[in-house]
Design a protein around this motif. Sequence first.
Motif, PDB file in Angstrom:
ATOM      1  N   ILE A 529       0.632  -1.305   0.120  1.00 34.85           N
ATOM      2  CA  ILE A 529      -0.062  -0.013  -0.047  1.00 34.85           C
ATOM      3  C   ILE A 529       0.804   1.181  -0.091  1.00 34.85           C
ATOM      4  O   ILE A 529       0.491   2.372  -0.626  1.00 34.85           O
ATOM      5  N   ALA A 532       1.781   2.091  -3.594  1.00 33.56           N
ATOM      6  CA  ALA A 532       0.500   2.609  -4.194  1.00 33.56           C
ATOM      7  C   ALA A 532       0.552   3.906  -3.960  1.00 33.56           C
ATOM      8  O   ALA A 532       0.343   4.835  -4.585  1.00 33.56           O
ATOM      9  N   THR A 533       0.830   4.377  -2.702  1.00 33.59           N
ATOM     10  CA  THR A 533       0.630   5.603  -2.204  1.00 33.59           C
ATOM     11  C   THR A 533       1.833   6.525  -3.086  1.00 33.59           C
ATOM     12  O   THR A 533       1.489   7.779  -3.256  1.00 33.59           O
ATOM     13  N   TYR A 544      -5.580   1.275  -7.751  1.00 32.97           N
ATOM     14  CA  TYR A 544      -5.149   0.405  -6.924  1.00 32.97           C
ATOM     15  C   TYR A 544      -6.229  -0.540  -6.302  1.00 32.97           C
ATOM     16  O   TYR A 544      -7.198   0.138  -5.870  1.00 32.97           O
ATOM     17  N   ASP A 545      -6.231  -1.661  -6.586  1.00 25.63           N
ATOM     18  CA  ASP A 545      -7.148  -2.840  -5.850  1.00 25.63           C
ATOM     19  C   ASP A 545      -6.626  -3.411  -4.810  1.00 25.63           C
ATOM     20  O   ASP A 545      -5.701  -4.321  -4.713  1.00 25.63           O
ATOM     21  N   ASP A 546      -6.977  -3.000  -3.504  1.00 28.56           N
ATOM     22  CA  ASP A 546      -6.520  -3.392  -2.311  1.00 28.56           C
ATOM     23  C   ASP A 546      -6.909  -4.809  -1.952  1.00 28.56           C
ATOM     24  O   ASP A 546      -6.269  -5.522  -1.419  1.00 28.56           O
ATOM     25  N   LYS A 547      -7.887  -5.374  -2.546  1.00 24.19           N
ATOM     26  CA  LYS A 547      -8.412  -6.680  -2.150  1.00 24.19           C
ATOM     27  C   LYS A 547      -7.460  -7.695  -3.059  1.00 24.19           C
ATOM     28  O   LYS A 547      -7.164  -8.651  -2.476  1.00 24.19           O
ATOM     29  N   GLU A 549      -4.629  -6.851  -4.368  1.00 22.18           N
ATOM     30  CA  GLU A 549      -3.476  -6.306  -4.310  1.00 22.18           C
ATOM     31  C   GLU A 549      -2.650  -5.921  -5.920  1.00 22.18           C
ATOM     32  O   GLU A 549      -1.825  -6.696  -5.969  1.00 22.18           O
ATOM     33  N   ILE A 551      -1.930  -3.040  -8.820  1.00 22.28           N
ATOM     34  CA  ILE A 551      -1.904  -1.494  -9.234  1.00 22.28           C
ATOM     35  C   ILE A 551      -1.746  -1.549 -10.500  1.00 22.28           C
ATOM     36  O   ILE A 551      -0.918  -2.139 -11.246  1.00 22.28           O
ATOM     37  N   GLU A 561       1.552  -6.516  -9.419  1.00 19.61           N
ATOM     38  CA  GLU A 561       0.984  -7.220  -8.692  1.00 19.61           C
ATOM     39  C   GLU A 561       1.855  -7.903  -7.536  1.00 19.61           C
ATOM     40  O   GLU A 561       3.148  -8.314  -7.723  1.00 19.61           O
TER      41      GLU A 561
END
Length: 683
Positions: A529, A532-533, A544-547, A549, A551, A561
Amino acid sequence: MNVSAENEMQIMPIGAGNEVGRSCCILKFMGKTVMFDCGVHPAYSGESSLPFFDSIEPEEIDLVLITHYHLDHAAGLPFLMERTNFNPKARVFMTQPTRAIYKALLSDFVRVSRNAPGEESLYTEEDVDKTMSRIEVVDYHAEVNVNGIKFRPFYAAHVLGGAMFMVEIAGVRILYTGDYSREEDRHLKAAEIPPFRPDVLIIESTYGVQEHEGRRLRERRFTDRVARVVRQGGRVLLPVFALGRAQELLLILDEFWEANPDLQNIPIYYASAIAQRCMPVYQTYINMMNDNVRRRFEISNPFDFKYVKNIRGINHFEDDGPCVFMASPGMLQNGLSRELFERWCTSKQNGLVLSGYSVEGTLAKHVLTEPDTIPRLDGRHVKRACSVDYITFAAHADFKETRMFIQDTTPTHCILVHGEKNNMARLRGALETIHNKSEGGKKLDIHSPLNCGTVKLKFKSELNARAINVLSQNVAHDTVKPGTRVSGLLIQQDFAYTLVRPPDLPQYTTLKLTHIDQHQVLPISKPFITLATQLKTTFRDIDYDDKKEIIRMANGGVIIELKERNSVKMSWESGYASDLLTEAVAAMILSKSPHEGDAPISEILRIGRKLLMARFGPVRRVKGSPHLVRLVIDLSKVGIDMLTGEVECTDEKLRERVRLAYKRIQAAMFPIPDIMCECCRAS
């Protein structure tokens, strides 16, 4: 789109340069190599008779064009093709009649060379046979394109099937005449004037400034001389080439005998098995001859002579009275004509009539001086008492024809070949006087190179490219201003250029677009994360798909990934922009988390060295100055200041290449690099 460029053309005779014999001329232009003719010299034997092949690289030849079948223009071809490192991909062309006669004539040349005392054979009949499969035929006026070399053959007269070749490379035209004649005779039309103006004319200069007698006067002198000798009980020897002028003289003699009954009991002999074998070629290509022959052919075969007897050789000849004997070779250097001349020259009743051009160094040329004795082939000298006459029927252009041909074709450059040194010098002087010194005359650049001497000519040309579908649909082509930038793929076919959009590539070429998918696995020491930030802070359009993981960047063009706790996988389609983007992302992945404080300068330099090593190979640090590194690229030494981005190298192109590459690395290490910021530098 157009670009001006200056290109150099090189023209080098490796035979027939200030001489007659072994015609062979090399043309080099725009990376292409063309050979015109490949003959042997009649005054020499063995390898001494060949063109100077050691002055060229035969493997570089792209195209060979043979103008006609005479030995001094074609007999070196089997040696070139079978006994040198001749380019196996080169193509060889001649007209159909030339190819048909070439094999018979060269097979006989091999046989005569093999049987002649003291001579060495250049090649075998098997070598001649091998060349046949590679020789291609071409029709008059047909355009052929050989890897960007365009050429057309035009009618040259001289002999059946004789051709001059107009070659075009990158828009520049070169006309090579070979042997040609602008005078119509008993069976051949006059050479034609090509409809395209050549920039360079390579022209024969055999007769220099001499002018031929009128045809009717020349024929009358010939028949009168022959009749006078035989009516006095003598023998007339006519040395000729087996094919070419021999057929012209036979037409004249047969017609003269028909008109003079008192001569009809005197035989005319023609000893040429080759001519007999090749006579069907003359009958097949009667359409290439003039109206006179074609009209006669409708009634009967004009080459089916009524008063001419063909015999196989001297063993079938009863030398028991007056006769006319036509035999080869035409310059008396060996063979049957030499044997008969040695037998008959001692009697003043007999006569020798030379009807063709005699090359320096041959017995025919020596006899024209009317010497008291002549050397025999066995080395002995015998008295010469026979008469000697020179009545030229050689189908070569004289001065008037040369002058008019140049005037009609209007070349800018003229190269003289196929002429004895003195004849060529006089012709060059006369042409320069006409074209360069007369008021209002067109300037003509004239050259007369020696063998292996190179004529270098400069040509300025514009490289034009068609732009297809690369402009916006809203922009009219007639409103485009000079300097407008367009982008696309530049395609070169031969010397034509086309600018197209990548999707249109299959439509205009046989090429297809290929996509390269790239994957890279990198270690990561920060939370996913956090990466991604960082990316969202630096770049736009970050999904960004946090589920899962994952980008996604650049509208899905780059996917990152998380594979495991300590590694990520980047996937993208290779391209300039995407490759540059992934380099920057890789640097961010490998850098420490900003929560741990700014990375020390030593860590930044370490990453920079690692990226340089991946791009250029081993990197050596300078002792005491960790920001200075040394590399060796393409055998050149390169120094880089990793803080300022300055590059040191003696090779300017390499220095610029490394500077741009390191600029990308800096962009990866510093998303907004201070060292490249003009405002920071100014402060």
